[in-house]
Design an enzyme around this catalytic site. Structure first.
Site, short mmCIF file in Angstrom:
data_model
loop_
_atom_site.label_atom_id
_atom_site.label_comp_id
_atom_site.label_asym_id
_atom_site.label_seq_id
_atom_site.Cartn_x
_atom_site.Cartn_y
_atom_site.Cartn_z
N ASP A 217 38.43 11.60 44.89
CA ASP A 217 39.85 11.82 45.11
C ASP A 217 40.17 11.54 46.57
OD1 ASP A 217 39.75 14.55 46.73
OD2 ASP A 217 38.31 14.68 45.09
N ASP A 219 41.59 13.84 48.60
CA ASP A 219 41.83 15.14 49.21
C ASP A 219 43.34 15.42 49.22
OD1 ASP A 219 40.40 17.40 50.25
OD2 ASP A 219 41.29 16.97 52.21
#
Length: 277
Positions: A217, A219
């Protein structure tokens, strides 16, 4: 000519990356140490002809949160089983646009933001190792092990980044947007929750430690996107876990063929000289 040191690889599997089927001739070993019990039973077996020991960092049912992992027992148990190397897998968040979800990263530096963890075997307790250990951390990850992992990822044509700084947060929560932006301003590349104190403890015991990190991802720093969530992380891990497995299956036989005698002697001498009695 001096005989080569026998190599044995400890594999610590992170979230979704602790499949015992990568090992042949498997057997389960219950283990305890002077620092307590490891996260789960050790699974001993082989990859090709190289002896390996697999340990699920969070337990096989993923019941142990990052700050509650008994890192000292995990590393000590692998050392007691004769491991010379520890290769770990980690899910991580990306703090750089060019590090995309699904990419592999081989970090070479860390920044520690944890506060609640036992980070040394030398803590002055009766059952602990004696003395005070000031272990050098200028090169926390084994360059020789990392290089073999990097060359393997290159050969497999996986998208990867051969270096990077990982910032380690306490967890189990994810970062605020302000924290994520702060870590980017420090020029950190990825963010995780488990590398420290694992890497520190491995160095205290003179072990070669390297990480296969996988970005799941971005973050929380991207203003146009919602912040990271567990569903997103697990979906990316499920789709990309085979990459880390393929790297392990291809790299470990190469590690087994290398002459590690001098490297291991240097690491062990460094660990020994770091202890003040």
């Amino acid at each position: 000519m001096a005989a080569q040191r026998k190599v044995k690889i400890g594999i610590i599997g992170g979230s979704g990356l602790d499949d015992p089927d990568i090992l042949s001739d498997r057997k389960e070993i219950s283990s305890s140490t002077s620092y307590g019990s490891p996260s789960d039973s050790l699974i001993e077996g082989k990859i090709k002809d190289v002896e390996c020991v697999l340990l699920a960092r969070h337990g096989r049912k993923h019941t142990i949160m990052p700050s509650d992992i008994n890192y000292r027992a995990n590393i000590f148990a692998l050392k007691n089983q004769g491991c010379t190397h520890i290769i770990v897998t980690n899910a991580c968040g990306s703090l750089k646009e060019e590090i995309k979800p699904g990419d592999i990263i081989f970090p070479d530096q860390f920044i520690d933001r944890t506060t609640k963890r036992h980070s040394t075997f030398y803590d002055g307790k009766e059952a602990s190792l004696k003395g005070v250990c000031h272990i050098p951390m200028s090169t926390p990850f084994c360059p020789d092990t990392r290089q073999i992992l990097i060359e393997t990822a290159k050969e497999l044509k996986f998208p990867f980044h051969e270096s990077g700084t990982i910032v380690i947060i306490e967890g189990p929560r994810f970062s605020t947007r302000a924290e994520s932006i702060l870590f980017r301003s420090w020029n950190c590349d990825i963010i995780g929750m488990t590398t420290v104190p694992e890497v520190v403890l491995a160095n205290e015991l003179g072990l070669c430690y390297a990480t296969i990190a996988m970005a799941t991802d971005y973050d929380a720093w991207r203003p146009d996107e919602s912040s990271v969530c567990v569903d997103e992380v697990m979906a990316t891990m499920k789709n990309n876990a085979s990459k880390a497995t393929q790297i392990l299956l291809k790299a470990i036989p190469l590690i087994g063929k290398k002459d590690w005698k001098e490297i291991l002697e240097q690491k062990e001498a460094c660990a020994k000289s770091a202890v003040m009695l």
